[in-house]
Design a protein around this motif. Structure first.
Motif, PDB file in Angstrom:
ATOM      1  N   SER A  26       0.809  -1.140   0.042  1.00  0.00           N
ATOM      2  CA  SER A  26       0.125  -0.037  -0.021  1.00  0.00           C
ATOM      3  C   SER A  26       0.786   1.331  -0.008  1.00  0.00           C
ATOM      4  O   SER A  26       0.585   2.344  -0.517  1.00  0.00           O
ATOM      5  CB  SER A  26      -0.868  -0.105   1.146  1.00  0.00           C
ATOM      6  OG  SER A  26      -1.621   1.301   1.331  1.00  0.00           O
ATOM      7  N   MET A  47      -3.943   9.817   0.322  1.00  0.00           N
ATOM      8  CA  MET A  47      -4.780   8.817   0.615  1.00  0.00           C
ATOM      9  C   MET A  47      -4.667   7.612   1.705  1.00  0.00           C
ATOM     10  O   MET A  47      -5.421   7.327   2.536  1.00  0.00           O
ATOM     11  CB  MET A  47      -5.458   8.223  -0.750  1.00  0.00           C
ATOM     12  CG  MET A  47      -5.927   9.093  -1.684  1.00  0.00           C
ATOM     13  SD  MET A  47      -6.110   8.385  -3.481  1.00  0.00           S
ATOM     14  CE  MET A  47      -7.811   8.610  -3.598  1.00  0.00           C
ATOM     15  N   VAL A  48      -3.310   7.104   1.383  1.00  0.00           N
ATOM     16  CA  VAL A  48      -2.862   6.294   2.425  1.00  0.00           C
ATOM     17  C   VAL A  48      -1.591   6.652   3.058  1.00  0.00           C
ATOM     18  O   VAL A  48      -0.950   7.701   2.574  1.00  0.00           O
ATOM     19  CB  VAL A  48      -2.649   5.014   1.746  1.00  0.00           C
ATOM     20  CG1 VAL A  48      -3.937   4.427   1.038  1.00  0.00           C
ATOM     21  CG2 VAL A  48      -1.596   5.045   0.476  1.00  0.00           C
ATOM     22  N   PHE A  94     -11.880   7.130  -2.509  1.00  0.00           N
ATOM     23  CA  PHE A  94     -11.417   5.861  -1.564  1.00  0.00           C
ATOM     24  C   PHE A  94     -11.034   6.453  -0.386  1.00  0.00           C
ATOM     25  O   PHE A  94     -10.414   7.506   0.101  1.00  0.00           O
ATOM     26  CB  PHE A  94     -10.171   5.738  -2.335  1.00  0.00           C
ATOM     27  CG  PHE A  94      -9.219   4.698  -1.358  1.00  0.00           C
ATOM     28  CD1 PHE A  94      -9.544   3.183  -1.377  1.00  0.00           C
ATOM     29  CD2 PHE A  94      -8.475   5.199  -0.229  1.00  0.00           C
ATOM     30  CE1 PHE A  94      -8.749   2.536  -0.228  1.00  0.00           C
ATOM     31  CE2 PHE A  94      -7.613   4.383   0.515  1.00  0.00           C
ATOM     32  CZ  PHE A  94      -7.824   3.054   0.681  1.00  0.00           C
ATOM     33  N   ASP A  95     -11.801   5.969   0.794  1.00  0.00           N
ATOM     34  CA  ASP A  95     -11.772   6.368   2.116  1.00  0.00           C
ATOM     35  C   ASP A  95     -12.209   7.977   2.190  1.00  0.00           C
ATOM     36  O   ASP A  95     -11.456   8.558   2.888  1.00  0.00           O
ATOM     37  CB  ASP A  95     -10.135   6.197   2.633  1.00  0.00           C
ATOM     38  CG  ASP A  95      -9.968   6.233   4.127  1.00  0.00           C
ATOM     39  OD1 ASP A  95     -10.987   6.037   4.814  1.00  0.00           O
ATOM     40  OD2 ASP A  95      -9.041   6.809   4.749  1.00  0.00           O
ATOM     41  N   LYS A 130     -11.913  10.149  -0.073  1.00  0.00           N
ATOM     42  CA  LYS A 130     -11.180  11.247  -0.791  1.00  0.00           C
ATOM     43  C   LYS A 130     -11.130  10.934  -2.109  1.00  0.00           C
ATOM     44  O   LYS A 130     -11.364   9.738  -2.703  1.00  0.00           O
ATOM     45  CB  LYS A 130      -9.556  10.835  -0.292  1.00  0.00           C
ATOM     46  CG  LYS A 130      -9.308  11.198   1.254  1.00  0.00           C
ATOM     47  CD  LYS A 130      -7.870  11.202   1.587  1.00  0.00           C
ATOM     48  CE  LYS A 130      -7.561  11.417   3.056  1.00  0.00           C
ATOM     49  NZ  LYS A 130      -7.614  10.454   3.893  1.00  0.00           N
ATOM     50  N   ARG A 189      -5.761   0.153  -6.912  1.00  0.00           N
ATOM     51  CA  ARG A 189      -6.420   0.567  -5.676  1.00  0.00           C
ATOM     52  C   ARG A 189      -6.310  -0.849  -4.969  1.00  0.00           C
ATOM     53  O   ARG A 189      -6.793  -0.776  -3.576  1.00  0.00           O
ATOM     54  CB  ARG A 189      -7.773   0.921  -6.169  1.00  0.00           C
ATOM     55  CG  ARG A 189      -8.838   1.161  -5.041  1.00  0.00           C
ATOM     56  CD  ARG A 189     -10.336   1.489  -5.643  1.00  0.00           C
ATOM     57  NE  ARG A 189     -11.089   1.948  -4.538  1.00  0.00           N
ATOM     58  CZ  ARG A 189     -12.027   2.846  -4.655  1.00  0.00           C
ATOM     59  NH1 ARG A 189     -12.302   3.364  -5.922  1.00  0.00           N
ATOM     60  NH2 ARG A 189     -12.723   3.409  -3.692  1.00  0.00           N
ATOM     61  N   PRO A 232      -6.778   2.098   3.885  1.00  0.00           N
ATOM     62  CA  PRO A 232      -6.837   3.333   4.427  1.00  0.00           C
ATOM     63  C   PRO A 232      -6.078   3.631   5.941  1.00  0.00           C
ATOM     64  O   PRO A 232      -5.902   2.477   6.522  1.00  0.00           O
ATOM     65  CB  PRO A 232      -8.501   3.393   4.889  1.00  0.00           C
ATOM     66  CG  PRO A 232      -8.858   1.936   4.869  1.00  0.00           C
ATOM     67  CD  PRO A 232      -7.827   1.248   4.084  1.00  0.00           C
ATOM     68  N   LYS A 233      -5.876   4.843   6.180  1.00  0.00           N
ATOM     69  CA  LYS A 233      -4.970   5.225   7.262  1.00  0.00           C
ATOM     70  C   LYS A 233      -5.804   4.794   8.615  1.00  0.00           C
ATOM     71  O   LYS A 233      -4.731   4.643   9.540  1.00  0.00           O
ATOM     72  CB  LYS A 233      -4.781   6.748   7.320  1.00  0.00           C
ATOM     73  CG  LYS A 233      -3.785   7.194   6.238  1.00  0.00           C
ATOM     74  CD  LYS A 233      -3.498   8.587   6.356  1.00  0.00           C
ATOM     75  CE  LYS A 233      -2.740   9.051   5.142  1.00  0.00           C
ATOM     76  NZ  LYS A 233      -2.399  10.548   5.352  1.00  0.00           N
ATOM     77  N   SER A 234      -6.813   4.466   8.617  1.00  0.00           N
ATOM     78  CA  SER A 234      -7.581   4.116   9.668  1.00  0.00           C
ATOM     79  C   SER A 234      -7.047   2.751  10.107  1.00  0.00           C
ATOM     80  O   SER A 234      -7.168   2.068  11.497  1.00  0.00           O
ATOM     81  CB  SER A 234      -9.073   3.890   9.657  1.00  0.00           C
ATOM     82  OG  SER A 234      -9.519   3.161   8.636  1.00  0.00           O
TER      83      SER A 234
END
Lengths: 497, 1086
Positions: free
Chosen positions: A296, A306-307, A343-344, A346, A360, A365-367
């Motif tokens: 990622s 985004m990430v 995405f997420d 964004k 993709r 995602p950052k979460s």
């Protein structure tokens, strides 16, 4: 009097040192003495765990394996361009030289795993262990060794075949032998693994994710598929049988294509084998032992935030994106394009990419992955969808077209695509290859498909068709790295390099 | 001997023109029933007077009463010696007590002789003692050097002696006027030299030992005594690192091994692992560099790379001395490489894209309009300050001599956010309990703070001039948009300024010793040493969001390590003369040393606030590590020195070392040596050779070892790692390194032959040494092909290499002008050649890995160590036809991805029609053929000037920065060298075309990056002025000197990079350049 006192001091000093040999015995504090190992069940399990570990490295599945989609023409390096990813760029431009770093990694990646399997296969049989555990561990070792050799033989052709652990006094300068010999060993190892391994369902707890009977059957099917298309050997029926056997173990397609890449839902029913990552940052990217997946981080659109990470690698080409059939549900789950679903939360902009697209499929995602180095996603190696497509291809070659259509259409149905009916044998083969390209995109499968069909002529034709005019016969095999030939003059080079 | 402490004077006629100390001084004393000796010492304490007398003649045990107030010394003395046969003579501060000689009157046929004693410059020598040989009759010369002796027999011989001068005997004969010129004693000939576990007189040395007096070095504006040593000794190559707080690298007599080449440092008898920059230079008394094996073999398994013995200052008998040194200066880069400005870069970038058929950056459509842009390097470098304060006090009290000192050194680096600050305290004492028992200690306490910053010189060179450092709102900028147009280098100034990277050191080095003379000539000495080093490393990287460059969470790395080494040495020394001609010294001893190193470190990220910079304040622990390691060394040592009449000198040493770094059965090794010296000048036949004052021939041979291969190379171990299943970690045990349980010592056998000579009345001193150094059983990394499955990075060692160094060293000191204007020169030159004789199974070893794809160095039998290995260029292809006619470089149908006109032509060395790895060859040797240094010192009245030149010849440098800064293949700034690039037929035959992605791989490692590393440097110029004594007496000072010093004043070199003084491997990759320093200082003595 006084003199005696001095002399006694000196004598004491000498006495102190006369028993000094113990003083010179020092042993490493952070490692296990080899002589005390291979005693307990936990030793044997820790040893086989070690045999999985090279798979996690950037030399294999954490970078180089999925980079093969770039030189297979699905995507471009992207990144910052220039020296960032130059080795992959050179592979993709077919100007690969013998000092290519990516090739060096691919050559070096599997061997530590092979040694660790060899050590298990040598030491574990003599250990006093629970029979089931012993069988499983040996099965895992056969599976992993065959898997490592399969990677090497596909990339490099003839290779040294080493099935015993080596000592300093052994001849370490092992020459290459014919790839047919290597394949024989691979088949034998996978067959042993099939006999010894339990099915995935029989695993629980921290054993989930180990190689299973299904993993070995699926991989052996792939070996026979490869050999059948390369050598025109008729092993198609064995492919079909193995694929059926995998199905009988309870493997099925996941309802949603994206389930296969979900960091929160690993080792699903569709999964036959995947590289396990926990997201732990104890080992860094360059240390060859990664507990975190970097895919990622590498493929995240550059500058898009985004990430975590976001180096912008592996940008799909327009040609690849155009290859999606209208209505293919996999498109929105595989690539980012102008106007794609956010995405997420964004929005994507094509300005993030040189090609106008980004990948993709493996974005996290950052979460879930807050930093570039703590992504817990597993990386897929073999999925049931692949098994269905192998089965379809093999049945088609055997002339069993309706059964072949069923297998193919099962995969297409999940992608939201209509059934394929009534194609000629050649057209059906082409259709399956196309389906493999879209279904398994960026999972490191495309290159191996390209170079096996029509003895590799398929790769040359396809790559020419997308403008890679430098491609020729020579590049079907990677060069043996010069650095390794320097160390082992008995290694010969592949033709043309 | 006794002559130096007693004088008998019969007839004295001394007058002083000026008012003297004795006339001015008034003393007050009150002592009841005191011994004369106590009264005299009291006077010495209260005043500057000192007494000279013979205790056998003057009865100082006699009791007297003294009660005087403000009396002159004359009066006081007359009272003390009332009614005795003692008479006295006051000469300024010196008072000589004599007794009348009853035989005097009987001597017949006597005459008077007078004359003048001068030094070689013709200046009168005051205070020279002139004695009639075989008697106690004599006098001393007056302030102008004149003397007069009456009533001496005709056949008498006069002995002229003076401290620091050679004694001279002259027969009176018929002469009444005898003028004498006293020559200085040959410089330092009776100096005592530390040779490890003992000392010898310099004149008795049989091995090759360079001796450096530290006094001169302490005013050189550098952090470490190591750097100050540069150029001071033949055969010792020292390369400074520009990084503040980093020690220079030493190589003594070439590269003796492909492994660790660092010499052994021994500080006050303790072999240490610490850096020399942890010492205060002002505390160093002298440095001995043991070069040949006959000298280093006493250090056995650690002697192979040479030994540097540092002796710190100790208290001396006499008045206490307060010493204060201060200097302050500034530093700047010696040279900064020129980069393209914004409009030049835009033109280049358009060409890069255009030549590859790619879209040009629209922002660069009008390059002229972009102007100069950002000068990133200018923003990275600064003019930096340097300050040094040090004081010391030394003296003695009763039975104890002591030396205490303190030092603060503070240096900013020339790169922003770097620097080095050091605090040291030194305490050395020696106490004599009785004639037979002594004890003492050394103690160094040191704390330093090194700021390493987060600079990247290469990235600073490559950052785009079209990008400002700051965005208008004041935050740092980042590259915007497509990286192929705008690059992707994270703002190097932003990183350099925001990241805090520091190392703190807390170091202790101490020892105590006791020494007992058991019986006459037999001494036992035991010393216990402790070295404790504590380090604390910390990197704080705050989060940033500079346009597209984003790091979302602040992170912290923190490491704490400690290394504790103890040492226990015991020696017995027997030192005795037999008859007049035989002198024997025997030493036997043991030494035990043990070290343990431990560290823990961790890193974490996601801080609640940037104000809480502690590991526990973060929410995400990234890493947590810890480990320990140990080694121990046990040794038996022996040495014999035999001296026959100062003519024949023999030294033999032996050491048996046992080390924990080798496996069972391989732990112990023998390291013997022997050497012989012949003082030819002491032979009878030499007496008539007058132009030569001293001539000594030395021959030596010895075996030393090297054990620097890490602590556990022999061990067969499995390492513990992790894998995980189903998201849960499981332990994984893996073999990593292929073990070699048979690994053994590396052996070095060295033969040395040398000559020391001085001639022309000691005006020229010359030392010449030649040596052959054979390293055998050299530890080479086992050639483990990766197919074995063992690590290709961490490999164990095998004793399979052979290496040879051969060299010649010449050093000379000359006194060119003496007199009022003094000019001295010292010069040394060293030549060395090395060659690998064999490696493991003749498989070459690649080294010098750089970036992704480059191994710059190949070690191969028959070649020098560390030679560069790469392609050979042959100009630039001018036309496509030239490409087609040449061997295939990069073939293909893709016009943008193949060799074209404008690309570099590489030589097809094996003539197989293809340019590939087999066309690489050896393209340069980083070791110099020769290096040299010359110091000229001039003095006139109070002024002194020294000019120190230093240089090396015949070495090559890989200017590796150019691999990137002249690549012209991506959006990265380039140097102005690329303005000479190929743009069409005939435009350039040296710099290739610009093209995206460099399809021909023009940047592959080739002789294109090899440059001459020869340079001549004005390393230091110091100009000082010492105030006249007359003036400074008034503030009770004995010396005040002020000076200006310039380090690295000017360099003459063809090198295109920042500075030609690069690391020993000759690879200039992103190196912190050496700085020029200009400083002013003062030395004060009280």
């Amino acid at each position: 009097m006084k003199i005696n006192k001095y002399i006694s001091v000196i004598l004491l000093t000498v006495l102190f040192f006369s028993c000094s040999e113990d003083f010179l015995v020092k042993a490493p504090m952070d490692s296990v003495n080899t002589a005390n190992f291979w005693q307990t069940e936990s030793d044997a399990i820790a040893a086989i765990n070690g045999a999985y570990q090279p798979l996690q490295s950037y030399r294999l599945y954490n970078l180089r394996m999925w980079c093969s989609d770039i030189f297979a023409g699905n995507s471009i390096v992207g990144a910052a361009g220039g020296s960032d990813g130059i080795e992959t760029q050179n592979l993709a431009n077919f100007v690969t030289a013998t000092d290519n770093q990516g090739v060096l990694d691919m050559w070096r990646g599997p061997w530590p795993g092979i040694l660790r399997c060899n050590l298990v296969l040598k030491n574990v049989p003599g250990m006093n262990l629970d029979e089931n555990i012993k069988k499983r561990i040996l099965g895992e070792a056969y599976f992993l060794r065959a898997h490592y050799y399969f990677i090497l033989v596909q990339y490099f052709g003839d290779i040294p075949l080493i099935t015993e652990p080596q000592n300093p006094n052994d001849n370490l300068l092992v020459p290459r032998i014919s790839k047919d010999e290597v394949y024989k060993q691979i088949i034998s190892d996978f067959e042993n693994a099939i006999d010894l391994l339990p099915s995935a369902r029989e695993y629980s707890g921290t054993d989930i994710g180990r190689a299973s009977k299904g993993s070995a059957e699926g991989m052996l099917a792939k070996v026979f598929l490869t050999l059948s298309s390369l050598n025109a050997e008729n092993n198609w029926q064995r492919v079909v049988d193995l694929c059926n056997s995998v199905a009988s173990l309870g493997h099925t397609l996941n309802p949603d294509y994206a389930n296969n890449f979900d960091p929160l839902n690993k080792n699903t029913a569709e999964s036959l084998f995947e590289i396990q990552y926990s997201g732990s940052t104890t080992y860094d990217f360059g240390s060859y032992e990664n507990q975190a997946s970097y895919v990622s981080t590498f493929i995240g659109p550059r500058g898009a935030n985004m990430v975590a990470g976001g180096y912008g690698w592996n940008q799909p080409t327009q040609e690849f994106v155009n290859a999606y059939e209208v209505g293919d549900l996999r498109k929105d789950k595989t690539i980012l394009y102008d106007g794609c679903p956010p995405f997420d939360g964004k929005e994507y902009s094509s300005s993030y990419s040189i090609s106008g697209f980004n990948l993709r499929k493996f974005l996290v995602p950052k979460s879930i992955a807050s930093a570039y180095n703590n992504n817990p996603s597993n990386f897929p190696v073999l999925r049931y969808a692949d098994v269905l497509l192998m089965k379809a291809e093999a049945l088609n070659e055997l002339g069993k077209s309706s059964q072949a259509e069923n297998a193919l259409n099962e995969v297409r149905a999940r992608a939201g695509l209509g059934s394929v009916i009534g194609l000629s044998k050649d057209n059906f083969r082409e259709k399956v290859l196309h389906e493999r390209r879209m279904e398994l995109a960026f999972e490191g499968q495309r290159w191996f498909d390209l170079i096996r069909i029509n003895k590799g002529q398929y790769a040359i034709d396809f790559l020419h068709s997308i403008g890679k005019s430098n491609m020729n016969q020579k590049f079907l095999l990677l060069p043996i790295p010069q650095m390794e030939i320097d160390k082992n003059p008995n290694l010969s080079q592949n033709p043309g390099y | 001997m006794r002559l130096s402490v007693f004088f008998l004077l019969l007839f004295v006629a001394q007058t002083f023109a000026t008012v003297t100390y004795s006339q001015q001084t008034r003393l007050t004393l009150k002592m009841q029933d005191a011994k004369v000796i106590d009264v005299l010492s009291k006077i010495e304490d209260e005043s500057e007077f000192f007494f000279l007398f013979n205790q056998k003649l003057v009865d100082v045990e006699r009791q007297v009463n003294v009660d005087v107030k403000n009396e002159s010394i004359d009066k006081i003395l007359s009272r003390i010696f009332e009614n005795t046969n003692v008479s006295y003579l006051v000469k300024d501060r010196q008072i000589i007590l004599t007794t009348a000689n009853p035989e005097m009157g009987v001597i017949q046929q006597q005459k008077t002789v007078s004359g003048k004693v001068t030094d070689s410059t013709g200046a009168g020598l005051p205070g020279v003692s002139i004695i009639v040989k075989g008697t106690t009759t004599g006098t001393i010369s007056d302030p102008n050097g004149n003397y007069k002796l009456s009533n001496i027999p005709e056949d008498a011989t006069l002995q002229f002696s003076f401290v620091g001068m050679k004694r001279k005997d002259i027969v009176v004969g018929g002469k009444t006027n005898i003028n004498v010129i006293l020559a200085e004693e040959t410089i330092g000939i009776d100096e005592v030299v530390a040779i490890g576990y003992g000392t010898v007189k310099k004149s008795d040395l049989t091995g090759s030992v360079a001796i450096v007096k530290a006094e001169r070095l302490s005013t050189i504006p550098v952090a470490s005594i190591g750097e100050a040593l540069q150029g001071q000794a033949a055969g010792v190559q020292i390369i400074s690192s520009g990084v503040p707080g980093t020690d220079p690298t030493f190589s003594i007599r070439g590269i003796g091994t492909i492994n660790e080449n660092r010499p052994l440092y021994v500080i006050d008898g303790i072999p240490v692992s610490m850096g020399l920059n942890q010492l205060n230079m002002n505390d160093v008394e002298s440095i001995q560099i043991l070069k040949d094996a006959s000298a280093t073999a006493i250090y056995g398994s650690r002697g192979a790379n040479g030994v540097i013995i540092i002796t710190t200052k100790r208290g001396k008998a006499g008045q206490g001395q307060l010493n204060f040194n201060y200097y302050s200066g500034f530093q700047e880069a010696t040279k900064v490489v020129k980069e393209l400005n914004a409009s030049q870069f835009a033109v280049l970038h358009n060409e890069i894209m255009g030549n590859a058929g790619l879209t040009k950056n629209p922002a660069f459509a009008n390059p002229e309009s972009l102007g100069a842009g950002t000068d990133w390097l200018d923003a990275l470098y600064r003019t930096a300050s340097m300050k040094n304060y040090s004081f010391s006090y030394s003296g003695n009290h009763e039975k104890t001599n002591y030396y205490v000192s303190g030092n603060v050194f503070d240096q900013e680096g020339i790169v922003i956010n770097t620097g080095f600050t050091r605090y040291t305290i030194q305490l050395n004492t020696d106490t004599k309990i009785s004639e037979r028992i002594r004890f003492g200690n050394n103690l160094t306490l040191e704390h330093d703070l090194k700021k390493s910053g987060n600079y990247n010189i290469q990235n600073t060179m490559l950052a785009l001039p079209t990008q400002p450092i700051f965005r208008s709102e004041g935050s740092y900028s980042g590259p915007l948009g497509q990286p192929i147009w705008n690059g992707d280098i994270v703002n190097p100034i932003g990183l350099a300024k925001t990241v805090e990277n520091s190392t703190k050191g807390y170091n202790l080095l101490g020892s105590v010793y006791g020494e007992v003379e058991i019986i006459e000539a037999l001494k036992f000495r035991s010393s216990l040493g402790l070295q404790a080093n504590f380090g604390d490393d910390r990197i704080w990287s705050p989060a940033y969001k500079w346009d597209a460059s984003i790091d979302e969470s602040s992170s912290l790395y923190h490491q704490s390590g400690k290394s504790i080494t103890w040492l226990w040495d015991n020696t017995l020394t027997y030192d005795k003369n037999f008859g007049i001609n035989h002198h024997l010294t025997l030493m036997a001893g043991t030494s035990a040393q043990e070290n343990r190193y431990d560290f823990i470190n961790g890193s974490s990220e996601n801080f609640q606030s940037d104000e809480t910079q502690q590991l526990s304040n973060a929410t995400n622990i990234l890493t947590l590590n810890g480990n320990g390691a140990e080694w121990s060394l046990m040794s038996y040592i022996g040495r014999a020195n035999y001296n026959y009449a100062d003519k024949y000198l023999l030294t033999a040493t032996i050491r048996r070392d046992g080390s924990s770094r080798f496996g069972e059965g391989n732990r112990w090794g023998w390291f013997p040596s022997g050497s012989f010296a012949w003082r030819i000048s002491k032979e009878k036949f030499f007496e008539n050779i007058h132009f030569m004052d001293d001539l000594k021939l030395r021959i030596g041979y010895g075996v030393t070892g090297n054990q620097e291969i890490g602590n556990y190379s022999f061990a067969s171990v499995l390492e513990t790692y992790q894998y995980n299943f189903n998201g849960k970690p499981v332990s994984a045990i893996v073999p990593n390194v292929m073990p070699n349980p048979n690994v053994q010592w590396e052996n070095q056998k060295q033969a040395n032959i040398g000559i020391d000579l001085s001639f022309l009345k000691n005006r020229v001193n010359l030392t010449v040494d030649g040596y052959v150094k054979n390293t055998e059983k050299m530890l080479v990394p086992m050639s483990v092909p990766v197919t074995s499955g063992y690590s290709d990075q961490d490999v164990s060692y095998t004793n399979a290499g052979k290496l040879r160094n051969r060299g010649l060293e010449i050093s000379a000191q000359t006194r060119n002008l003496t007199g009022a204007f003094i000019w001295n020169t010292s010069f040394n030159v060293s030549l060395n050649q090395n060659k690998i004789i064999s490696l493991n199974d003749s498989i070459p070893i690649s080294r010098g890995r750089l970036g992704e794809n480059y191994n710059l160095v190949l070690l191969q039998a028959g070649q020098p160590v560390n030679e560069f290995y790469g392609f050979v260029t042959d100009g630039i292809f001018q036309t496509q036809k030239e490409v087609d006619d040449h061997a295939t470089q990069v073939a293909g149908n893709d016009q943008y991805n193949r060799t074209s006109a404008g690309d570099v032509r590489f030589k097809d060395l094996n003539n197989d029609g293809v340019i590939d790895d087999k066309d690489r060859t050896f393209i340069g040797n980083p070791s110099p053929k020769c290096f040299f240094a010359m110091t000229n010192t001039f003095a006139y009245k109070g002024f002194d000037l020294s000019i120190f030149l230093q240089g090396i010849v015949g070495n090559k440098i890989v200017n590796a920065n150019r691999i990137w800064s002249e690549a012209m293949s991506v959006a990265q700034n380039q140097t102005t060298e690329t303005l000479k690039r190929w743009t069409g037929e005939g435009t350039s035959n040296t710099v290739p075309r610009a093209i995206y992605n460099d399809p021909n791989n023009n940047e592959r490692f080739s002789d294109r990056y090899i440059e001459s590393g020869s340079y001549l440097r004005i390393k230091n110029v110091t100009f000082g002025y010492t105030f006249p004594e007359m003036l400074i007496k008034k503030i009770n000072s004995s010396k005040i000197r002020i000076y200006v010093s310039v380090q690295n004043l000017q360099t003459f070199s063809k090198y295109k990079g920042f500075d030609p003084e690069v690391a020993q491997d000759g690879i200039d990759n992103n190196l912190y350049p050496v700085a020029r320093t200009i400083s002013c200082g003062v030395n004060l003595n009280f």
